[in-house]
Design a protein around this motif. Structure first.
Motif, PDB file in Angstrom:
ATOM      1  N   VAL A 175      -1.797  -5.034  -5.716  1.00  0.00           N
ATOM      2  CA  VAL A 175      -0.768  -4.281  -6.428  1.00  0.00           C
ATOM      3  C   VAL A 175      -0.257  -3.175  -5.520  1.00  0.00           C
ATOM      4  CG1 VAL A 175      -0.203  -2.964  -8.499  1.00  0.00           C
ATOM      5  CG2 VAL A 175      -1.920  -4.776  -8.616  1.00  0.00           C
ATOM      6  N   ALA A 176       1.063  -3.001  -5.484  1.00  0.00           N
ATOM      7  CA  ALA A 176       1.666  -2.005  -4.609  1.00  0.00           C
ATOM      8  C   ALA A 176       1.413  -0.597  -5.122  1.00  0.00           C
ATOM      9  CB  ALA A 176       3.167  -2.254  -4.500  1.00  0.00           C
ATOM     10  N   ALA A 177       1.112   0.301  -4.182  1.00  0.00           N
ATOM     11  CA  ALA A 177       1.009   1.733  -4.471  1.00  0.00           C
ATOM     12  C   ALA A 177       1.950   2.447  -3.528  1.00  0.00           C
ATOM     13  CB  ALA A 177      -0.419   2.218  -4.273  1.00  0.00           C
ATOM     14  N   ILE A 178       2.915   3.147  -4.084  1.00  0.00           N
ATOM     15  CA  ILE A 178       3.881   3.846  -3.240  1.00  0.00           C
ATOM     16  C   ILE A 178       3.798   5.354  -3.516  1.00  0.00           C
ATOM     17  CG2 ILE A 178       6.302   3.994  -2.525  1.00  0.00           C
ATOM     18  CD1 ILE A 178       6.682   1.145  -3.486  1.00  0.00           C
ATOM     19  N   ALA A 179       4.437   5.806  -4.559  1.00  0.00           N
ATOM     20  CA  ALA A 179       4.476   7.253  -4.797  1.00  0.00           C
ATOM     21  C   ALA A 179       3.747   7.667  -6.063  1.00  0.00           C
ATOM     22  CB  ALA A 179       5.927   7.716  -4.870  1.00  0.00           C
ATOM     23  N   SER A 180       3.456   6.736  -6.950  1.00  0.00           N
ATOM     24  CA  SER A 180       2.830   7.085  -8.225  1.00  0.00           C
ATOM     25  C   SER A 180       1.430   6.486  -8.293  1.00  0.00           C
ATOM     26  CB  SER A 180       3.675   6.536  -9.381  1.00  0.00           C
ATOM     27  OG  SER A 180       3.459   5.140  -9.539  1.00  0.00           O
ATOM     28  N   PRO A 181       0.605   6.902  -9.268  1.00  0.00           N
ATOM     29  CA  PRO A 181      -0.732   6.326  -9.418  1.00  0.00           C
ATOM     30  C   PRO A 181      -0.748   4.990 -10.153  1.00  0.00           C
ATOM     31  CG  PRO A 181      -0.412   8.059 -11.040  1.00  0.00           C
ATOM     32  CD  PRO A 181       0.829   8.044 -10.181  1.00  0.00           C
ATOM     33  N   THR A 182       0.423   4.434 -10.451  1.00  0.00           N
ATOM     34  CA  THR A 182       0.474   3.195 -11.228  1.00  0.00           C
ATOM     35  C   THR A 182      -0.269   2.062 -10.541  1.00  0.00           C
ATOM     36  OG1 THR A 182       2.629   3.834 -12.145  1.00  0.00           O
ATOM     37  CG2 THR A 182       2.007   1.514 -12.320  1.00  0.00           C
ATOM     38  N   GLY A 183      -0.038   1.871  -9.242  1.00  0.00           N
ATOM     39  CA  GLY A 183      -0.703   0.791  -8.515  1.00  0.00           C
ATOM     40  C   GLY A 183      -2.213   0.888  -8.563  1.00  0.00           C
ATOM     41  N   PRO A 184      -2.797   2.053  -8.199  1.00  0.00           N
ATOM     42  CA  PRO A 184      -4.253   2.177  -8.284  1.00  0.00           C
ATOM     43  C   PRO A 184      -4.791   1.997  -9.698  1.00  0.00           C
ATOM     44  CG  PRO A 184      -3.339   3.925  -6.916  1.00  0.00           C
ATOM     45  CD  PRO A 184      -2.180   3.197  -7.510  1.00  0.00           C
ATOM     46  N   ARG A 185      -4.052   2.443 -10.691  1.00  0.00           N
ATOM     47  CA  ARG A 185      -4.493   2.268 -12.089  1.00  0.00           C
ATOM     48  C   ARG A 185      -4.624   0.787 -12.432  1.00  0.00           C
ATOM     49  NH1 ARG A 185      -4.163   5.618 -16.260  1.00  0.00           N
ATOM     50  NH2 ARG A 185      -3.235   3.956 -17.534  1.00  0.00           N
ATOM     51  N   ILE A 186      -3.602   0.014 -12.058  1.00  0.00           N
ATOM     52  CA  ILE A 186      -3.605  -1.419 -12.384  1.00  0.00           C
ATOM     53  C   ILE A 186      -4.664  -2.147 -11.577  1.00  0.00           C
ATOM     54  CG2 ILE A 186      -2.236  -3.539 -12.293  1.00  0.00           C
ATOM     55  CD1 ILE A 186       0.264  -1.751 -12.683  1.00  0.00           C
ATOM     56  N   ALA A 187      -4.711  -1.876 -10.263  1.00  0.00           N
ATOM     57  CA  ALA A 187      -5.675  -2.558  -9.404  1.00  0.00           C
ATOM     58  C   ALA A 187      -7.103  -2.256  -9.831  1.00  0.00           C
ATOM     59  CB  ALA A 187      -5.457  -2.149  -7.956  1.00  0.00           C
ATOM     60  N   GLY A 188      -7.369  -0.995 -10.176  1.00  0.00           N
ATOM     61  CA  GLY A 188      -8.704  -0.636 -10.621  1.00  0.00           C
ATOM     62  C   GLY A 188      -9.088  -1.309 -11.922  1.00  0.00           C
ATOM     63  N   LYS A 189      -8.159  -1.411 -12.842  1.00  0.00           N
ATOM     64  CA  LYS A 189      -8.437  -2.038 -14.137  1.00  0.00           C
ATOM     65  C   LYS A 189      -8.821  -3.501 -13.985  1.00  0.00           C
ATOM     66  CE  LYS A 189      -6.351  -3.024 -18.654  1.00  0.00           C
ATOM     67  NZ  LYS A 189      -5.181  -2.807 -19.537  1.00  0.00           N
ATOM     68  N   HIS A 190      -8.126  -4.192 -13.081  1.00  0.00           N
ATOM     69  CA  HIS A 190      -8.322  -5.644 -12.974  1.00  0.00           C
ATOM     70  C   HIS A 190      -9.201  -6.048 -11.788  1.00  0.00           C
ATOM     71  CE1 HIS A 190      -5.543  -6.530 -16.228  1.00  0.00           C
ATOM     72  NE2 HIS A 190      -4.707  -5.636 -15.722  1.00  0.00           N
ATOM     73  N   GLY A 191      -9.661  -5.089 -11.013  1.00  0.00           N
ATOM     74  CA  GLY A 191     -10.524  -5.421  -9.880  1.00  0.00           C
ATOM     75  C   GLY A 191      -9.821  -6.219  -8.803  1.00  0.00           C
ATOM     76  N   VAL A 192      -8.535  -5.907  -8.562  1.00  0.00           N
ATOM     77  CA  VAL A 192      -7.774  -6.604  -7.528  1.00  0.00           C
ATOM     78  C   VAL A 192      -7.493  -5.638  -6.384  1.00  0.00           C
ATOM     79  CG1 VAL A 192      -6.781  -8.231  -9.167  1.00  0.00           C
ATOM     80  CG2 VAL A 192      -5.548  -6.107  -8.651  1.00  0.00           C
ATOM     81  N   GLY A 193      -6.788  -6.108  -5.353  1.00  0.00           N
ATOM     82  CA  GLY A 193      -6.533  -5.303  -4.182  1.00  0.00           C
ATOM     83  C   GLY A 193      -5.416  -4.300  -4.373  1.00  0.00           C
ATOM     84  N   LEU A 194      -5.311  -3.394  -3.397  1.00  0.00           N
ATOM     85  CA  LEU A 194      -4.301  -2.340  -3.430  1.00  0.00           C
ATOM     86  C   LEU A 194      -3.504  -2.390  -2.130  1.00  0.00           C
ATOM     87  CD1 LEU A 194      -3.336   0.127  -5.132  1.00  0.00           C
ATOM     88  CD2 LEU A 194      -4.865   1.525  -3.724  1.00  0.00           C
ATOM     89  N   LEU A 195      -2.171  -2.370  -2.247  1.00  0.00           N
ATOM     90  CA  LEU A 195      -1.266  -2.347  -1.108  1.00  0.00           C
ATOM     91  C   LEU A 195      -0.629  -0.960  -1.039  1.00  0.00           C
ATOM     92  CD1 LEU A 195       0.365  -5.788  -1.873  1.00  0.00           C
ATOM     93  CD2 LEU A 195      -0.732  -5.283   0.301  1.00  0.00           C
ATOM     94  N   SER A 196      -1.149  -0.096  -0.197  1.00  0.00           N
ATOM     95  CA  SER A 196      -0.629   1.270  -0.090  1.00  0.00           C
ATOM     96  C   SER A 196       0.559   1.281   0.860  1.00  0.00           C
ATOM     97  CB  SER A 196      -1.726   2.225   0.379  1.00  0.00           C
ATOM     98  OG  SER A 196      -2.690   2.412  -0.631  1.00  0.00           O
ATOM     99  N   ILE A 197       1.738   1.024   0.302  1.00  0.00           N
ATOM    100  CA  ILE A 197       2.942   0.866   1.115  1.00  0.00           C
ATOM    101  C   ILE A 197       3.388   2.206   1.689  1.00  0.00           C
ATOM    102  CG2 ILE A 197       5.351   0.110   1.091  1.00  0.00           C
ATOM    103  CD1 ILE A 197       4.514  -1.812  -1.196  1.00  0.00           C
ATOM    104  N   GLY A 198       3.178   3.287   0.972  1.00  0.00           N
ATOM    105  CA  GLY A 198       3.554   4.600   1.462  1.00  0.00           C
ATOM    106  C   GLY A 198       2.399   5.343   2.104  1.00  0.00           C
ATOM    107  N   ALA A 199       1.420   4.615   2.624  1.00  0.00           N
ATOM    108  CA  ALA A 199       0.182   5.246   3.095  1.00  0.00           C
ATOM    109  C   ALA A 199       0.405   6.230   4.222  1.00  0.00           C
ATOM    110  CB  ALA A 199      -0.808   4.175   3.541  1.00  0.00           C
ATOM    111  N   THR A 200       1.389   5.981   5.094  1.00  0.00           N
ATOM    112  CA  THR A 200       1.551   6.831   6.269  1.00  0.00           C
ATOM    113  C   THR A 200       2.631   7.883   6.099  1.00  0.00           C
ATOM    114  OG1 THR A 200       3.094   5.264   7.288  1.00  0.00           O
ATOM    115  CG2 THR A 200       0.752   4.995   7.791  1.00  0.00           C
ATOM    116  N   ALA A 201       3.433   7.798   5.016  1.00  0.00           N
ATOM    117  CA  ALA A 201       4.373   8.871   4.733  1.00  0.00           C
ATOM    118  C   ALA A 201       3.583  10.117   4.360  1.00  0.00           C
ATOM    119  CB  ALA A 201       5.318   8.466   3.603  1.00  0.00           C
ATOM    120  N   GLN A 202       4.189  11.292   4.546  1.00  0.00           N
ATOM    121  CA  GLN A 202       3.423  12.519   4.350  1.00  0.00           C
ATOM    122  C   GLN A 202       2.819  12.577   2.952  1.00  0.00           C
ATOM    123  OE1 GLN A 202       2.676  14.700   6.843  1.00  0.00           O
ATOM    124  NE2 GLN A 202       1.225  15.424   5.321  1.00  0.00           N
ATOM    125  N   GLY A 203       3.623  12.289   1.928  1.00  0.00           N
ATOM    126  CA  GLY A 203       3.087  12.305   0.572  1.00  0.00           C
ATOM    127  C   GLY A 203       2.005  11.266   0.376  1.00  0.00           C
ATOM    128  N   GLY A 204       2.223  10.065   0.932  1.00  0.00           N
ATOM    129  CA  GLY A 204       1.231   9.004   0.798  1.00  0.00           C
ATOM    130  C   GLY A 204      -0.041   9.316   1.555  1.00  0.00           C
TER     131      GLY A 204
END
Length: 387
Positions: A175-204
């Motif tokens: 599940v994609a994670a960009i600027a909000s916690p939505t991606g981690p919330r979904i991935a954590g609930k279902h035990g799936v992977g996380l795609l931190s697309i904004g990982a290297t941007a300052q906010g990410g």
């Protein structure tokens, strides 16, 4: 850090708008074929429908096109905009691709990145992330359960819905994670992977460890496992033999890409900084967004991200772009394959050890070889009658 996998996240970016799409798609295919030959582990392909630059509308079709023209690399949707689709058909197509590729398919999910896409099909931008949470619940039931499902949302209605297909493998889902916690919330609930697309941007970058904290909290709440090996970080990189050469290379396309993010793409958290070429290079390198430099710079960037993640991650995905000409871009991937990947995967460790052993024994073994050759020569002539 455990053995780190490498791949790309291909939107794909083809600025400026107006390029021949047939040629652009061919370049995208050739990049994935090149990565396959170099030993990269995965490629994720995006879904976009507006703005004229990110021009693959259906990553599943493109994956089906690439699969028979590659051998080893895994291919994923990076990402499929789930609220745009009926989850039942997504489940069917995902399982179908898993079977067609014999286990090389991965399913990446997101809310939809381009606001123009959602607007054209009547989905309110403010509702996309909530819709992704709801639709992922539905999709995961269809993928993981045999019980039929009846559900109704403003976007679709399912009545006793159940996929008739069986997967070839337990394919990976992210599940994609960009600027909000939505991606981690979904991935954590279902035990799936996380795609931190904004990982290297300052906010990410600043919230990188927090993303995983959300994952672990949600996983604990729903009694599932949050697996760091399924956490993928995304960021741009272009490398060359020297930093000066890398900067020269990206004169080809960095400005066009920056213009796209600044003036065309209405996504504030994904916006380049700087008005001149020099300012934009500095923005990439000095903010930690990415690397325009050497393989050594790439290694330092990944080590920096590893430290910030507070426990490590499983894959680093290079945000594929056309900052450089195709030959320079392919050379960049070759340098990463030859020097960056081995650093994190340990594949060159024994080769270096063997080299050092050979260096240490060079004098002694060379002397013995020379004496052995001379002895054999002497024996040969000793057995011949003198003339």
């Amino acid at each position: 850090m455990s053995r780190l996998k490498f791949g790309i996240f291909m939107a794909p970016f083809h600025p400026l708008a107006g390029q021949d799409p047939v040629s652009a798609y061919q370049r995208d295919l050739e990049v994935i074929q090149h990565l396959d030959r170099l030993g990269f582990e995965e490629a994720w392909i995006g879904e976009h429908h507006s703005a004229g630059t990110e021009i693959i509308p259906d990553p599943m079709i493109f994956i089906a096109h690439c699969a028979p023209q590659t051998r080893y690399i895994k291919l994923g949707t990076g990402v499929l905009s789930l609220p745009y689709h009926n989850p039942l058909w997504v489940a069917d197509r995902a399982i179908f691709l898993d079977n067609l590729t014999r286990g090389r398919f991965m399913l990446g999910l997101g809310p939809g990145a381009l606001p123009g896409d959602a607007q054209m099909i009547g989905i309110e931008i403010e509702e996309q992330r909530t819709a992704l949470e709801e639709d992922t619940d539905v999709l995961m039931h269809l993928l993981r359960n045999d019980e039929p499902l009846t559900v109704e949302t403003p976007r679709y209605r399912l009545r006793n819905a159940k996929t008739q297909y069986s997967p070839y493998t337990d394919f990976e889902i992210g599940v994609a994670a960009i600027a909000s916690p939505t991606g981690p919330r979904i991935a954590g609930k279902h035990g799936v992977g996380l795609l931190s697309i904004g990982a290297t941007a300052q906010g990410g970058f600043d919230v990188l460890a927090q993303h995983w904290d959300v994952m672990e909290e949600r996983a604990k709440e729903f009694n599932v496992t949050a697996d760091r090996s399924q956490w993928r970080l995304v960021g741009p990189m272009h490398v060359a033999e020297t930093k000066e050469q890398a900067i020269e290379d990206v004169k080809y396309g960095l400005d066009d890409w920056a213009h796209y993010t600044q003036k065309i793409l209405a996504v504030p958290h994904f916006r380049a900084a700087g008005e001149t070429f020099e300012e934009r290079v500095a923005w990439v390198n000095e903010t930690g967004l990415g690397v325009i430099g050497t393989p050594e710079d790439a290694i330092r960037q990944i080590e920096r991200l590893d430290a910030q993640s507070n426990g490590g991650f499983g894959s680093y995905l290079i945000m594929h772009n056309e900052w450089a000409r195709p030959d320079a871009m392919k050379r960049s991937y070759e340098l990463i394959a030859n020097y960056v990947k081995p650093h994190f995967q340990g594949t060159a460790k024994r080769l270096k050890q063997a080299e050092q052993i050979a260096i240490g024994e060079w004098d002694a073994l060379g002397d013995r070889v020379e004496k052995a050759v001379q002895a054999a020569t002497d024996r040969h002539f000793a057995g011949k009658p003198s003339s």
